[in-house]
Write a protein that holds these residues in place. Structure first.
Motif, PDB file in Angstrom:
ATOM      1  N   ASN A 169       0.815  -1.215   0.000  1.00  0.00           N
ATOM      2  CA  ASN A 169       0.000   0.000   0.000  1.00  0.00           C
ATOM      3  C   ASN A 169       0.853   1.272   0.000  1.00  0.00           C
ATOM      4  O   ASN A 169       0.410   2.328   0.423  1.00  0.00           O
ATOM      5  N   TYR A 218      -1.213   5.745  -4.832  1.00  0.00           N
ATOM      6  CA  TYR A 218      -0.777   4.401  -4.464  1.00  0.00           C
ATOM      7  C   TYR A 218      -0.048   3.777  -5.627  1.00  0.00           C
ATOM      8  O   TYR A 218      -0.508   3.821  -6.766  1.00  0.00           O
ATOM      9  N   ARG A 266      -6.638   2.867 -10.035  1.00  0.00           N
ATOM     10  CA  ARG A 266      -7.381   3.371  -8.859  1.00  0.00           C
ATOM     11  C   ARG A 266      -6.405   3.892  -7.808  1.00  0.00           C
ATOM     12  O   ARG A 266      -6.314   3.364  -6.696  1.00  0.00           O
ATOM     13  N   THR A 284      -6.204   6.424  -6.003  1.00  0.00           N
ATOM     14  CA  THR A 284      -6.582   7.265  -4.868  1.00  0.00           C
ATOM     15  C   THR A 284      -7.116   6.474  -3.678  1.00  0.00           C
ATOM     16  O   THR A 284      -7.378   7.049  -2.638  1.00  0.00           O
ATOM     17  N   THR A 285      -7.297   5.148  -3.866  1.00  0.00           N
ATOM     18  CA  THR A 285      -7.764   4.344  -2.723  1.00  0.00           C
ATOM     19  C   THR A 285      -6.739   3.252  -2.436  1.00  0.00           C
ATOM     20  O   THR A 285      -6.114   2.730  -3.354  1.00  0.00           O
TER      21      THR A 285
END
Lengths: 295, 457
Positions: free
Chosen positions: A125, A132, A138, A140-141
């Motif tokens: 992570n 990331y 994706r 941003t998560t």
């Protein structure tokens, strides 16, 4: 040729106007350091200069992109390095737990394996700035989340690219799914938790299976790290190429646009001398003439 | 020979010298008058005996003094014709240079502020956006660079539009001036004809005539012919504009559609030289070409950017709309939805994928695509700079070289027709001395007559 009063003054006037024009032009050349003040000063040169400037903007842009990419790849490389180390550590712990030992000793090893697993989860992570590394598109998560003892992948398999030149795109990221073999037969995290479990129960067959899996995972991470290294080299090569292109374009642009200052200043001095001399002649014009001698 | 004859001879000398002084005075007075042609007294020895003395000395070989045969205007016809031709050329290129160099200042300002720079910045912003589409700053950077780009295109188009109407009204003013001059010339023609009929040399009227025809040539490149009586015939494109006292006017019809020039009988007129033609060419050929090129850039941008943008999704995963609205340089705008909310800019084509910059990358790549013929968009903006510069350059060079010819012809003309104060002062001295001497002859003759009368007493 018959010379008249009007033609004399007219001639001087024209000369002074012309010289003034030249002086003004040279002065603005000196003041701005630019040979081309308006496109009409050198139409071809002005169009060329605009072309060079356009290339320079693009090169600056690619330089910025490549520098950013390098930062990303550096972090990715070191993260992958740490992951490799962690996997090797887990492998060693697995081997250590593969001996018949006391329950306490096995539990201690299993606990260490669990710690490695959560370290790996942290590494998976990792963020660069707010993005990331291993989340695909994706960014941003957090891509990896643990729930109920299993780790789920929340990212996708998108591959971001970076442009290092016109039409020269390089893939940047590694999707977490690929890296950790998510959705495969066994992902890194389940292998580790199964290894810890096998150590706890002293199931030597299971330990053997998991150790073999860990070797696969380790090989995958190492391969990705190598790939990242190659991309870093690519970005560095692009940077040095961009820097030398910039140098060449700067020289070209200067050649087209920049005023030759020493020559311009000498020209300016010469024109100012002409202006002075012409003014002197204009002054003497009014003193001459028959009218002054007739009483 | 009688003493009376001597008195007559002396009187003719006094008169002639006085006329010479007057002419010198006229010349000196007009030393700075534009278009003035130097005048000169032509003196003749009077060979014919005055009628009153005919009987007494019919066969005398002696002349009877001096007479003023004419007051000559020093002029060389071919120089006048050259003046008209160069005036037409200077007018044409001067008008073009003035308007185009103004356009150059507006359309191609300092090297790093023009449309070309805005385009570079626009594509660079997309490239940056593609590198990290999650960054809101890069998203707004794309929008603000696009706003600057469209503003520049809009301004350029608006400037060209304004130039259109300014040039047209300038042209209309010049046509009016041409008609006014034609009317003045017709009046002058009448006066010159009348003076000629009465046997008077209308030197100063001829100066005015030449000034007017020169102005007409500068305005419309007219052809001028001189009739034997000194009146001017002015023709334009093979038709007579001024014929003696008759004037045929030219009108600029600006009502609907393209403005056109017509004669007073409705036939189409054509002006191919002078300021009017310079303005017309600038307006209908040169500037029109740039307008077309700006429109091509606007169209290429809007269609190529939009088609890529519309295959993407917005931040919230909705299908993206058009990035630009309008497809001409004057109307190109960033879509109002995007201006209101920058998250409507599409970076990629995958929903729920904030890191996807594929669409942005492909829009950035448009910078290198041949969208306008074989040229890329930035290239065609660079071409405009070059062409604009070349057009101004050509007008400058031509105007300069024709002005140089004009100065040359002017100098030649001055050497024939100009007034030299030194020369006039010398003439004045000579006339004064001759006047003094004639007066002395008169005094001597008078003394002789006195002597004779005293003897007879």
């Amino acid at each position: 040729m018959r010379v008249t009063n009007y033609s004399m003054t007219q001639f001087i006037q024209e000369q002074i106007a012309k010289t003034n024009d030249r002086v003004a032009r040279l002065q603005s050349e000196v003041a701005t350091g630019q040979r081309i003040q308006h496109p009409s000063d050198d139409p071809e040169g002005a169009a060329q200069a605009a072309g060079y400037r356009s290339r320079l903007t693009a090169i600056d842009q690619y330089t910025q992109s490549a520098t950013e990419a390098k930062g990303w790849l550096q972090l990715q490389e070191s993260t992958l390095g740490e992951m490799g180390t962690a996997l090797r550590q887990a492998h060693a712990l697995g081997l250590q737990g593969n001996n018949p030992q006391s329950v306490e000793a096995r539990e201690a090893v299993a606990g260490q394996i669990d710690a490695v697993r959560s370290h790996l989860l942290q590494l998976a992570n990792t963020r660069q700035g707010s993005r990331y590394l291993f989340a695909g598109f994706r960014t941003t998560t957090p891509p990896f989340a643990e729930s109920g003892g299993t780790v789920q992948y929340a990212g996708d398999t998108g591959v971001m690219t970076i442009a290092l030149g016109d039409g020269q795109a390089m893939p940047l990221n590694i999707s977490g799914a690929e890296l950790c073999n998510m959705g495969g037969a066994a992902d890194i995290f389940s292998s580790l938790s199964q290894l810890a479990q096998a150590v706890r129960t002293g199931d030597q067959t299971a330990i053997g299976t998991q150790l073999a899996d860990l070797e696969d995972h380790s090989a995958r991470v190492t391969a990705q790290r190598g790939q990242t290294g190659i991309r870093m080299t690519q970005a560095e090569m692009a940077l040095s190429h961009l820097a030398s292109s910039r140098q060449v374009l700067d020289d070209l642009l200067n050649g087209v646009e920049a005023a030759d200052l020493s020559r311009t200043v000498v020209d300016l001095q010469a024109q100012q001398n002409v202006l002075q001399a012409t003014s002197y002649v204009a002054m003497s014009l009014s003193r001459g003439g028959l009218l002054n001698w007739l009483q | 020979m009688s003493t009376l004859t001597a008195i007559h001879i002396a009187a003719s000398g006094l008169q002639a010298q006085q006329t010479a002084m007057e002419v010198a005075g006229h010349n000196i007075a007009n030393v700075n008058t534009p278009g003035y042609h130097r005048q000169e007294v032509v003196l003749n020895a009077a060979s014919r005996t005055p009628a009153s003395l005919q009987e007494s000395s019919a066969n005398s070989p002696l002349g009877s003094g001096v007479e003023v045969s004419t007051i000559r205007r020093l002029q060389q016809q071919f120089l006048d014709r050259q003046q008209q031709r160069t005036a037409s050329q200077v007018g044409y290129w001067d008008a073009m240079q003035t308007t185009l160099s103004q356009a150059e200042r507006v359309l191609a300002p300092a090297a790093d502020q023009g449309l070309s720079t805005q385009l570079d910045a626009f594509f660079a912003a997309w490239q940056q956006f593609a590198d990290a589409p999650e960054e809101p700053v890069r998203r707004t950077q794309v929008v603000s660079s696009a706003v600057q780009l469209t503003a520049t295109l809009n301004n350029n188009a608006a400037y060209l539009h304004r130039m259109d109407s300014e040039l047209l009204s300038a042209e209309a003013t010049r046509v009016q001036q041409l008609n006014d001059l034609a009317t003045q010339l017709a009046t002058l023609n009448g006066q010159i004809g009348k003076a000629g009929g009465a046997g008077i040399a209308a030197n100063d009227l001829l100066d005015q005539r030449d000034q007017i025809t020169r102005k007409m040539a500068g305005l419309a490149g007219v052809t001028v012919a001189m009739a034997a009586d000194g009146t001017a015939l002015v023709s334009l494109d093979g038709r007579l504009l001024v014929n003696g006292k008759t004037v045929h006017q030219v009108n600029l019809e600006t009502g609907s559609g393209m403005p056109r020039l017509t004669w007073d009988d409705g036939a189409a007129a054509k002006i191919t030289g002078g300021e009017i033609a310079g303005l017309e060419t600038t307006h209908s050929t040169v500037l029109a070409r740039f307008r077309t090129q700006y429109d091509a850039i606007a169209f290429a941008l809007s269609s190529a950017v939009n088609s890529r943008h519309m295959s993407g999704v917005t931040s919230s995963g909705q299908p993206a709309g058009a990035f630009f609205t309008g497809a001409t340089a004057g109307t190109l705008q960033v879509n109002a939805d995007i201006l209101a909310d920058a998250t409507n800019v599409a970076a990629g084509s995958t929903p729920n994928a904030p890191g996807d910059g594929a669409i942005a990358r492909s829009i950035a790549g448009l910078a290198n695509q041949p969208l306008i013929g074989t040229a890329t968009v930035p290239q065609s903006a660079q071409v405009i700079v070059g062409q604009l510069g070349a057009a101004v350059r050509q007008a400058q060079t031509q105007a300069d070289s024709h002005r140089a010819v004009q100065a040359q012809v002017m100098a030649q003309e001055q050497s024939v027709s100009g007034v030299s104060l030194d020369e006039e002062l010398t003439n004045l001295l000579i006339s004064q001395r001759a006047y003094d001497a004639s007066a002395r002859v008169l005094a001597t003759a008078d003394q002789m007559l006195q002597t004779l009368l005293q003897t007879l007493q």
